[in-house]
Design a protein around this motif. Structure first.
Motif, PDB file in Angstrom:
ATOM      1  N   ALA A 212     -24.921 -26.669 -88.454  1.00 38.24           N
ATOM      2  CA  ALA A 212     -23.714 -26.262 -89.185  1.00 38.24           C
ATOM      3  C   ALA A 212     -23.190 -24.917 -88.684  1.00 38.24           C
ATOM      4  N   ILE A 213     -24.079 -23.980 -88.367  1.00 34.58           N
ATOM      5  CA  ILE A 213     -23.638 -22.697 -87.806  1.00 34.58           C
ATOM      6  C   ILE A 213     -22.950 -22.933 -86.468  1.00 34.58           C
ATOM      7  N   ALA A 214     -23.563 -23.775 -85.632  1.00 35.48           N
ATOM      8  CA  ALA A 214     -22.973 -24.075 -84.324  1.00 35.48           C
ATOM      9  C   ALA A 214     -21.615 -24.757 -84.475  1.00 35.48           C
ATOM     10  N   ALA A 215     -21.488 -25.647 -85.466  1.00 31.52           N
ATOM     11  CA  ALA A 215     -20.214 -26.336 -85.693  1.00 31.52           C
ATOM     12  C   ALA A 215     -19.131 -25.354 -86.113  1.00 31.52           C
ATOM     13  N   GLY A 216     -19.481 -24.402 -86.939  1.00 30.13           N
ATOM     14  CA  GLY A 216     -18.519 -23.379 -87.325  1.00 30.13           C
ATOM     15  C   GLY A 216     -18.065 -22.566 -86.125  1.00 30.13           C
ATOM     16  N   ALA A 217     -19.010 -22.292 -85.211  1.00 32.94           N
ATOM     17  CA  ALA A 217     -18.653 -21.544 -84.004  1.00 32.94           C
ATOM     18  C   ALA A 217     -17.667 -22.324 -83.138  1.00 32.94           C
ATOM     19  N   LEU A 218     -17.877 -23.627 -83.019  1.00 35.43           N
ATOM     20  CA  LEU A 218     -16.932 -24.453 -82.258  1.00 35.43           C
ATOM     21  C   LEU A 218     -15.530 -24.371 -82.859  1.00 35.43           C
ATOM     22  N   SER A 219     -15.461 -24.475 -84.168  1.00 36.39           N
ATOM     23  CA  SER A 219     -14.156 -24.404 -84.828  1.00 36.39           C
ATOM     24  C   SER A 219     -13.527 -23.028 -84.655  1.00 36.39           C
ATOM     25  N   GLY A 220     -14.362 -21.997 -84.741  1.00 36.10           N
ATOM     26  CA  GLY A 220     -13.860 -20.645 -84.559  1.00 36.10           C
ATOM     27  C   GLY A 220     -13.301 -20.412 -83.169  1.00 36.10           C
ATOM     28  N   MET A 221     -13.797 -21.154 -82.194  1.00 35.05           N
ATOM     29  CA  MET A 221     -13.287 -21.057 -80.824  1.00 35.05           C
ATOM     30  C   MET A 221     -12.032 -21.909 -80.622  1.00 35.05           C
ATOM     31  N   GLY A 222     -11.670 -22.679 -81.631  1.00 33.37           N
ATOM     32  CA  GLY A 222     -10.476 -23.512 -81.536  1.00 33.37           C
ATOM     33  C   GLY A 222     -10.671 -24.793 -80.760  1.00 33.37           C
ATOM     34  N   LEU A 223     -11.923 -25.228 -80.640  1.00 37.98           N
ATOM     35  CA  LEU A 223     -12.197 -26.453 -79.897  1.00 37.98           C
ATOM     36  C   LEU A 223     -11.977 -27.680 -80.794  1.00 37.98           C
ATOM     37  N   GLY A 224     -11.829 -28.833 -80.176  1.00 33.47           N
ATOM     38  CA  GLY A 224     -11.386 -30.012 -80.913  1.00 33.47           C
ATOM     39  C   GLY A 224     -12.493 -30.884 -81.450  1.00 33.47           C
ATOM     40  N   GLU A 225     -12.065 -32.052 -81.914  1.00 33.87           N
ATOM     41  CA  GLU A 225     -12.987 -32.980 -82.565  1.00 33.87           C
ATOM     42  C   GLU A 225     -13.942 -33.649 -81.576  1.00 33.87           C
ATOM     43  N   ASN A 226     -13.532 -33.798 -80.309  1.00 36.23           N
ATOM     44  CA  ASN A 226     -14.446 -34.359 -79.318  1.00 36.23           C
ATOM     45  C   ASN A 226     -15.679 -33.473 -79.158  1.00 36.23           C
ATOM     46  N   MET A 236     -28.063 -34.109 -84.070  1.00 36.06           N
ATOM     47  CA  MET A 236     -28.864 -35.084 -84.802  1.00 36.06           C
ATOM     48  C   MET A 236     -30.139 -35.424 -84.044  1.00 36.06           C
ATOM     49  N   VAL A 237     -30.028 -35.613 -82.739  1.00 37.53           N
ATOM     50  CA  VAL A 237     -31.221 -35.893 -81.926  1.00 37.53           C
ATOM     51  C   VAL A 237     -32.194 -34.714 -81.995  1.00 37.53           C
ATOM     52  N   GLU A 238     -31.661 -33.508 -81.870  1.00 35.03           N
ATOM     53  CA  GLU A 238     -32.517 -32.312 -81.917  1.00 35.03           C
ATOM     54  C   GLU A 238     -33.221 -32.179 -83.263  1.00 35.03           C
ATOM     55  N   LEU A 239     -32.492 -32.446 -84.342  1.00 38.63           N
ATOM     56  CA  LEU A 239     -33.093 -32.344 -85.677  1.00 38.63           C
ATOM     57  C   LEU A 239     -34.218 -33.352 -85.856  1.00 38.63           C
ATOM     58  N   ILE A 240     -34.040 -34.549 -85.321  1.00 39.26           N
ATOM     59  CA  ILE A 240     -35.080 -35.572 -85.481  1.00 39.26           C
ATOM     60  C   ILE A 240     -36.347 -35.168 -84.735  1.00 39.26           C
ATOM     61  N   LEU A 315     -41.673 -28.742 -77.122  1.00 39.89           N
ATOM     62  CA  LEU A 315     -40.345 -29.238 -77.469  1.00 39.89           C
ATOM     63  C   LEU A 315     -39.256 -28.374 -76.856  1.00 39.89           C
ATOM     64  N   ARG A 316     -38.158 -29.006 -76.497  1.00 41.20           N
ATOM     65  CA  ARG A 316     -36.955 -28.282 -76.131  1.00 41.20           C
ATOM     66  C   ARG A 316     -35.913 -28.545 -77.212  1.00 41.20           C
ATOM     67  N   ALA A 317     -35.315 -27.487 -77.690  1.00 35.69           N
ATOM     68  CA  ALA A 317     -34.265 -27.595 -78.711  1.00 35.69           C
ATOM     69  C   ALA A 317     -33.125 -26.695 -78.270  1.00 35.69           C
ATOM     70  N   PRO A 318     -32.323 -27.145 -77.316  1.00 34.55           N
ATOM     71  CA  PRO A 318     -31.330 -26.258 -76.686  1.00 34.55           C
ATOM     72  C   PRO A 318     -30.301 -25.675 -77.637  1.00 34.55           C
ATOM     73  N   ILE A 319     -29.887 -26.429 -78.667  1.00 35.35           N
ATOM     74  CA  ILE A 319     -28.900 -25.881 -79.606  1.00 35.35           C
ATOM     75  C   ILE A 319     -29.517 -24.725 -80.383  1.00 35.35           C
ATOM     76  N   THR A 320     -30.720 -24.933 -80.899  1.00 37.02           N
ATOM     77  CA  THR A 320     -31.413 -23.885 -81.655  1.00 37.02           C
ATOM     78  C   THR A 320     -31.682 -22.672 -80.774  1.00 37.02           C
ATOM     79  N   GLU A 321     -32.153 -22.905 -79.561  1.00 35.93           N
ATOM     80  CA  GLU A 321     -32.497 -21.798 -78.669  1.00 35.93           C
ATOM     81  C   GLU A 321     -31.272 -20.964 -78.301  1.00 35.93           C
ATOM     82  N   ASN A 322     -30.163 -21.608 -78.016  1.00 34.51           N
ATOM     83  CA  ASN A 322     -28.956 -20.866 -77.665  1.00 34.51           C
ATOM     84  C   ASN A 322     -28.322 -20.195 -78.873  1.00 34.51           C
ATOM     85  N   LEU A 323     -28.418 -20.837 -80.028  1.00 37.34           N
ATOM     86  CA  LEU A 323     -27.892 -20.213 -81.239  1.00 37.34           C
ATOM     87  C   LEU A 323     -28.692 -18.955 -81.584  1.00 37.34           C
TER      88      LEU A 323
END
Length: 352
Positions: A212-226, A236-240, A315-323
């Motif tokens: 959710a934090i990462a999603a907010g960052a995407l929106s803050g950058m003005g990026l789209g729905e894709n 979702m894969v990372e969370l599992i 484990l590798r969790a690239p979203i978590t690590e970069n966040l």
């Protein structure tokens, strides 16, 4: 205060009166008298005199106290709705007055550390699963209560307060806890599902805050729905993978408490975690953001804790690590995004 009619047979307790605690108290008050615990005497007086709590309207059948013994005496079923950073302290406060007959169904989406005295994330070389407690595990460690459950799902407090249609999951190893949670909370506008995988459901609520934090960052950058779709699906894969490593079932992550909550918090300006990411992308620093937030964004602590846990795994969790780098190492959001776009994901789904 007139406590006539507030007895253990029918009264339900809520511990904590933040936005989610107030929303749950109002849901419960549709069927039963409710006692809420608030530490601040001024908040207790405000509730009992005006049926308001920090600007939030409460049902007239909700009364307040700052006496842990009294609420434990009058309520067999208690709903702790407090932030993870205060959860252990509150359970220690309540522990002398809790008995094996009590049910505790918490709504806290966080993790706490179980480390020796004087140790924390800054002075330990690594942490393992044994050093991490979900809230249900903390309740077991701190009290004699055994019939424990949790609430998790797409439950934005503001929408619950407005009585908009929603649903939640009550998870517990004890079927009677699930049934009581459903009986107390279910209504025409609020559906309640059951799940026996309490650890998995707790982890769903905790780990989705990272994405959710990462999603907010995407929106803050003005990026789209894709871009958002890419983030949510890879998230979702990372969370599992993280959830499985911490003891949760894949089934829970593909249910309401998992993907349902993930989609909601990744698309809502009402989410505190989404808001943190959005403001980071707009150039604010983390200290500024945290300082003026009314309530805790649990995902910040979760990122720190999970990143430390990853050091003891393969484990590798690239979203978590970069966040983590964005939150705590002044890494630019756009640089983190570039890294993720180039990360060599070769297979879409590889956990089924």
């Amino acid at each position: 205060m007139d406590w006539k009619g507030y007895s253990r047979d029918g009264t339900v307790g809520v511990i904590g009166i933040g936005s989610f605690g107030a929303a749950v108290a109002n849901l419960l008050a549709e069927k039963n008298p409710v006692i809420v615990y608030a530490r601040d005497p001024e908040v207790v007086d405000e509730i009992n005199e005006t049926h308001m709590a920090r600007g939030r309207k409460l049902d007239i059948r909700i009364l307040a106290t700052n006496d842990p013994e009294m609420i434990c005496e009058k309520c067999q079923i208690l709903f702790p709705m407090i932030s993870s950073n205060g959860f252990k302290e509150v359970m220690a406060l309540f522990s002398p007055f809790l008995h094996p007959y009590h049910f505790l169904i918490h709504g806290t989406k966080g993790l706490v550390l179980n480390l020796p005295e004087g140790k924390d994330l800054t002075n330990v070389s690594k942490i393992t699963r044994e050093n991490i407690c979900t809230m249900s595990e903390l309740i077991h460690n701190e009290t004699v209560v055994r019939r424990v459950g949790c609430l998790a799902g797409p439950n934005l407090a503001k929408e619950l307060a407005q009585r908009q249609p929603a649903a939640t999951v009550v998870a517990s190893r004890f079927n009677e806890v699930i049934m009581e949670g459903q009986r107390l909370l279910r209504s025409d506008n609020f559906q309640v599902y059951g799940n026996s995988d309490i650890i998995g459901v707790e982890l769903c609520g905790v780990l989705k805050n990272i994405i959710a934090i990462a999603a907010g960052a995407l929106s803050g950058m003005g990026l789209g729905e894709n871009a958002k779709g890419l983030l949510v699906s890879r998230g979702m894969v990372e969370l599992i993978y993280l959830g499985n490593a911490l003891g949760g079932s894949t089934k829970s992550f593909v249910g309401l408490a998992g993907v349902g909550d993930l989609v909601t918090t990744c698309n809502s300006t009402l989410s505190r975690n989404y808001t943190v990411g959005y403001r980071l992308a707009k150039g604010e620093n983390l200290k500024e953001i945290v300082r003026d937030m009314e309530e805790v964004a649990e995902g910040i602590n979760t990122v720190r804790l999970v990143r430390k846990f990853l050091e003891s795994t393969e484990l590798r969790a690239p979203i978590t690590e970069n966040l983590y780098k964005v939150l705590f190492e002044d890494f630019k959001v756009e640089h983190a995004l570039q890294f993720l776009m180039k990360y060599p994901f070769n297979v879409d789904i590889d956990f089924l």
